[in-house]
Design a protein around this motif. Structure first.
Motif, PDB file in Angstrom:
ATOM      1  N   VAL A 274       0.903  -1.086  -0.188  1.00  0.00           N
ATOM      2  CA  VAL A 274      -0.129   0.099  -0.249  1.00  0.00           C
ATOM      3  C   VAL A 274       0.748   1.610  -0.548  1.00  0.00           C
ATOM      4  O   VAL A 274       1.026   2.116  -0.578  1.00  0.00           O
ATOM      5  CB  VAL A 274      -1.010   0.019   0.992  1.00  0.00           C
ATOM      6  CG1 VAL A 274      -1.587   0.908   1.362  1.00  0.00           C
ATOM      7  CG2 VAL A 274      -1.869  -0.974   1.369  1.00  0.00           C
TER       8      VAL A 274
ATOM      9  N   ARG B 177      10.886   0.909   8.827  1.00  0.00           N
ATOM     10  CA  ARG B 177      11.850  -0.267   9.839  1.00  0.00           C
ATOM     11  C   ARG B 177      12.934  -0.648   8.905  1.00  0.00           C
ATOM     12  O   ARG B 177      14.097  -0.659   9.015  1.00  0.00           O
ATOM     13  CB  ARG B 177      10.959  -1.846   9.940  1.00  0.00           C
ATOM     14  CG  ARG B 177      11.768  -2.530  11.079  1.00  0.00           C
ATOM     15  CD  ARG B 177      10.854  -3.540  11.550  1.00  0.00           C
ATOM     16  NE  ARG B 177      10.613  -4.156  10.978  1.00  0.00           N
ATOM     17  CZ  ARG B 177       9.256  -5.215  11.086  1.00  0.00           C
ATOM     18  NH1 ARG B 177       8.568  -5.446  12.821  1.00  0.00           N
ATOM     19  NH2 ARG B 177       8.826  -5.910  10.507  1.00  0.00           N
ATOM     20  N   THR B 178      12.240  -1.332   7.177  1.00  0.00           N
ATOM     21  CA  THR B 178      13.366  -1.711   5.872  1.00  0.00           C
ATOM     22  C   THR B 178      13.428  -0.965   5.711  1.00  0.00           C
ATOM     23  O   THR B 178      13.337  -0.915   4.719  1.00  0.00           O
ATOM     24  CB  THR B 178      13.438  -3.002   5.590  1.00  0.00           C
ATOM     25  OG1 THR B 178      12.761  -3.989   6.789  1.00  0.00           O
ATOM     26  CG2 THR B 178      14.743  -3.796   5.199  1.00  0.00           C
TER      27      THR B 178
ATOM     28  N   LYS C 184      13.681  -1.284   2.182  1.00  0.00           N
ATOM     29  CA  LYS C 184      12.422  -1.094   0.936  1.00  0.00           C
ATOM     30  C   LYS C 184      11.657   0.596   0.446  1.00  0.00           C
ATOM     31  O   LYS C 184      11.515   0.880  -0.327  1.00  0.00           O
ATOM     32  CB  LYS C 184      11.700  -1.386   2.126  1.00  0.00           C
ATOM     33  CG  LYS C 184      11.855  -3.220   1.879  1.00  0.00           C
ATOM     34  CD  LYS C 184      10.440  -3.889   2.380  1.00  0.00           C
ATOM     35  CE  LYS C 184      10.369  -5.277   3.108  1.00  0.00           C
ATOM     36  NZ  LYS C 184       9.851  -5.610   3.555  1.00  0.00           N
TER      37      LYS C 184
HETATM   38  P1  NDP Z   1       2.687  -4.648   4.090  1.00  0.00           P
HETATM   39  O1  NDP Z   1       2.784  -5.971   5.540  1.00  0.00           O
HETATM   40  O2  NDP Z   1       3.295  -4.779   2.647  1.00  0.00           O
HETATM   41  O3  NDP Z   1       3.294  -3.072   4.689  1.00  0.00           O
HETATM   42  C1  NDP Z   1       3.250  -3.148   5.820  1.00  0.00           C
HETATM   43  C2  NDP Z   1       4.963  -2.159   6.252  1.00  0.00           C
HETATM   44  O4  NDP Z   1       5.320  -1.548   7.986  1.00  0.00           O
HETATM   45  C3  NDP Z   1       5.882  -3.090   5.976  1.00  0.00           C
HETATM   46  O5  NDP Z   1       7.082  -2.022   5.692  1.00  0.00           O
HETATM   47  C4  NDP Z   1       7.039  -2.964   7.630  1.00  0.00           C
HETATM   48  O6  NDP Z   1       8.327  -2.463   6.927  1.00  0.00           O
HETATM   49  C5  NDP Z   1       6.078  -1.861   7.955  1.00  0.00           C
HETATM   50  N1  NDP Z   1       6.371  -1.536   9.474  1.00  0.00           N
HETATM   51  C6  NDP Z   1       6.147  -3.073  10.089  1.00  0.00           C
HETATM   52  N2  NDP Z   1       6.863  -2.511  11.945  1.00  0.00           N
HETATM   53  C7  NDP Z   1       7.166  -1.310  11.983  1.00  0.00           C
HETATM   54  C8  NDP Z   1       7.403  -0.539  12.015  1.00  0.00           C
HETATM   55  N3  NDP Z   1       7.610  -0.892  13.503  1.00  0.00           N
HETATM   56  N4  NDP Z   1       8.318   1.320  12.012  1.00  0.00           N
HETATM   57  C9  NDP Z   1       8.481   1.142  10.539  1.00  0.00           C
HETATM   58  N5  NDP Z   1       7.381   0.421   9.447  1.00  0.00           N
HETATM   59  C10 NDP Z   1       7.669  -1.099   9.847  1.00  0.00           C
HETATM   60  O7  NDP Z   1       0.996  -4.369   4.481  1.00  0.00           O
HETATM   61  P2  NDP Z   1       0.111  -3.695   3.393  1.00  0.00           P
HETATM   62  O8  NDP Z   1       1.192  -2.257   2.446  1.00  0.00           O
HETATM   63  O9  NDP Z   1      -0.263  -4.811   2.302  1.00  0.00           O
HETATM   64  O10 NDP Z   1      -0.670  -3.075   4.431  1.00  0.00           O
HETATM   65  C11 NDP Z   1      -0.734  -1.861   5.203  1.00  0.00           C
HETATM   66  C12 NDP Z   1      -1.261  -1.611   6.214  1.00  0.00           C
HETATM   67  O11 NDP Z   1      -2.607  -1.189   4.776  1.00  0.00           O
HETATM   68  C13 NDP Z   1      -2.293  -1.898   6.724  1.00  0.00           C
HETATM   69  O12 NDP Z   1      -2.658  -1.330   7.522  1.00  0.00           O
HETATM   70  C14 NDP Z   1      -3.334  -2.582   5.939  1.00  0.00           C
HETATM   71  O13 NDP Z   1      -4.771  -3.520   6.821  1.00  0.00           O
HETATM   72  C15 NDP Z   1      -3.835  -1.633   5.525  1.00  0.00           C
HETATM   73  N6  NDP Z   1      -5.267  -2.038   4.042  1.00  0.00           N
HETATM   74  C16 NDP Z   1      -6.110  -1.147   3.594  1.00  0.00           C
HETATM   75  C17 NDP Z   1      -7.044  -1.544   3.209  1.00  0.00           C
HETATM   76  C18 NDP Z   1      -8.221  -0.920   2.973  1.00  0.00           C
HETATM   77  O14 NDP Z   1      -8.804  -0.968   1.909  1.00  0.00           O
HETATM   78  N7  NDP Z   1      -8.281  -0.153   3.391  1.00  0.00           N
HETATM   79  C19 NDP Z   1      -6.751  -2.460   1.690  1.00  0.00           C
HETATM   80  C20 NDP Z   1      -5.397  -3.129   2.149  1.00  0.00           C
HETATM   81  C21 NDP Z   1      -4.447  -3.077   3.194  1.00  0.00           C
HETATM   82  P3  NDP Z   1       9.090  -4.349   7.014  1.00  0.00           P
HETATM   83  O15 NDP Z   1       9.020  -4.424   5.329  1.00  0.00           O
HETATM   84  O16 NDP Z   1      10.266  -3.970   7.560  1.00  0.00           O
HETATM   85  O17 NDP Z   1       8.849  -5.567   7.056  1.00  0.00           O
END
Ligand code: NDP
Length: 416
Positions: free
Chosen positions: A12, A35-36, A39
């Motif tokens: 997203v 975090r990473t 990416k």
């Molecule tokens: P992903 O799992 O692909 O991405 C989540 C990101 O959050 C990753 O890059 C991860 O980092 C990062 N992250 C996790 N922990 C931390 C931290 N402590 N500090 C900083 N960054 C962190 O998820 P999506 O992109 O698929 O989804 C993102 C959001 O969108 C979610 O909340 C999901 O529920 C929501 N969503 C909403 C929709 C809607 O229509 N309303 C539809 C689809 C999703 P790392 O890469 O290092 O793990």
């Protein structure tokens, strides 16, 4: 308001960053923090590759642990960000919101806060977390727009638009989410698997006769005939938007239906029955403590990686029924999205696209002052017309189907 800090660098966030870049004349500097950091850098490279930066400007990657509120505040300040778009995991919401309250930056997200140790908490979910900081937002004059993806998000705006403009009384809103696309993998979820499964592993809440009703997952299925995607089975599912729509709209029945194929259901049932979807830690023979759901997430495809080669379309919409001038009436307000077209434009699949575009549209409305409420709001508390109109120009086109036919919903014309 100007300068954006995007938190997260997943599927997203990728779309969110591309769309911010396409609108950086209004939004200013675009910062991506996760975090990473690699990416974040990869997202920036893809924006440059696609030529998606509207005008020369700042596009910067940062490493951030967003659970660290002080670090997040420092980054908001050092980047001069007045808008924070939280599209990281929903476990982060309350920390990021706190950082916004502490700095005065506007806050947006696309999902309700979750506690890693709990699933399917008592409704309304927003009252367990976000709404508890509503007063703090008001006192600080902080705009916080909750759940501004597609569902929750756009479907809340559709519900408000239908409720305000087409009915004297609304009896039911059925939100229907169909992905008729194919990613070609044995099994994958379209967004974060951990969050995706957590939606389905426990009680499914629906709003029936103005009360919460507890159901089981896959207990209620129904075939829906949607535009473009045609007939498909969808199942009553618990979802964020019911937890605010039930409060802000006077509608006795609000339900959320998600389409699942038989293969998804089979795999889900096997994983669940084996205990592999549990959020509760187990101890292995070697004495290691592991969370089964986290292991399943680790072995499944990264949702962002599904984008290349994803074919087919999505259709998500609100079927609203009620009465107008004493006559029964129904309207369907919906969007269809093409996986391949999304990939061509921003390098993403349609599920990430439909969530990432609206949150940027909402940020742009905050930047323009139109949606800068200076308090905490759910999407349906804001005027849906400028939101729908803006998305029509950003690649997410809204259509309406009613007794006058099936057409693009241009809110200004519709209201004229
Ligand atoms: P992903 O799992 O692909 O991405 C989540 C990101 O959050 C990753 O890059 C991860 O980092 C990062 N992250 C996790 N922990 C931390 C931290 N402590 N500090 C900083 N960054 C962190 O998820 P999506 O992109 O698929 O989804 C993102 C959001 O969108 C979610 O909340 C999901 O529920 C929501 N969503 C909403 C929709 C809607 O229509 N309303 C539809 C689809 C999703 P790392 O890469 O290092 O793990």
């Amino acid at each position: 308001k100007r300068n954006v800090l995007i938190i997260g660098a997943g599927g997203v966030a990728h779309v969110t960053a591309h769309k911010c870049a396409q609108n950086n004349k209004l939004l200013g500097d675009i910062n991506i923090a996760s975090r990473t950091v690699t990416k974040c850098e990869a997202i920036i490279d893809s924006i440059k590759e696609k030529g998606n930066l509207q005008s020369p400007g700042v596009l910067r990657a940062h490493a951030l642990d967003a659970y660290d509120i002080e670090a997040t505040k420092a980054l908001i300040r050092s980047t001069g960000s007045q808008i924070v778009i939280n599209v990281g995991t929903p476990f982060l919401n309350m920390s990021v919101l706190e950082a916004c309250i502490g700095t005065g930056a506007a806050y947006l997200d696309t999902a309700i806060h979750e506690d890693p140790k709990k699933v399917c908490e008592p409704p309304p979910w927003y009252a367990n977390y976000e709404w508890k900081r509503s007063q703090a937002c008001k006192e600080a004059g902080v705009t916080a727009v909750l759940g501004a993806g597609f569902d929750p998000g756009v479907v809340n705006a559709y519900a408000r638009f239908a409720y305000d403009n087409y009915f004297d009384q609304v009896d039911s809103i059925d939100i229907i989410d169909i992905n008729a696309g194919s990613h070609g993998r044995y099994f994958a979820t379209n967004f974060d698997p951990e969050i995706n499964f957590r939606e389905f592993t426990s009680t499914v809440w629906s709003w029936e006769n103005s009360q919460w009703k507890a159901n089981k997952m896959f207990e209620h299925g129904k075939e829906w005939d949607m535009p473009v995607t045609g007939k498909s089975m969808a199942y009553l599912t618990g979802h964020d938007e019911l937890h605010s729509l039930s409060r802000f709209l006077d509608v006795p029945n609000i339900r959320f239906w998600m389409g699942f194929g038989e293969h998804y259901i089979n795999v889900f049932n096997v994983l669940k029955n084996l205990g592999l979807l549990s959020e509760k830690p187990v101890r292995t023979a070697r004495g290691q403590e592991i969370v089964p759901l986290e292991v399943v997430k680790a072995v499944l495809p990264d949702p962002a990686s599904l984008a290349a080669g994803y074919t087919g379309k999505t259709c998500i919409g609100d079927l609203v029924k009620g009465t107008k001038d004493g006559q029964p009436k129904e309207v369907l307000i919906y969007n269809t999205c093409d996986h391949e077209a999304c990939y061509a434009e921003v390098g993403s699949q349609a599920i990430s696209y439909t969530a990432g575009v609206p949150v940027v549209a909402a940020a742009m409305l905050i930047a323009k002052g139109t949606w800068d409420a200076k308090r905490m709001v759910n999407v349906e508390e804001q005027d849906p017309a400028p939101f729908i109109a803006l998305m029509n120009d950003m690649g997410l086109v809204t259509r309406i189907k009613d007794e006058h036919g099936d057409r693009i919903l241009n809110p200004m014309q519709e209201l004229a």
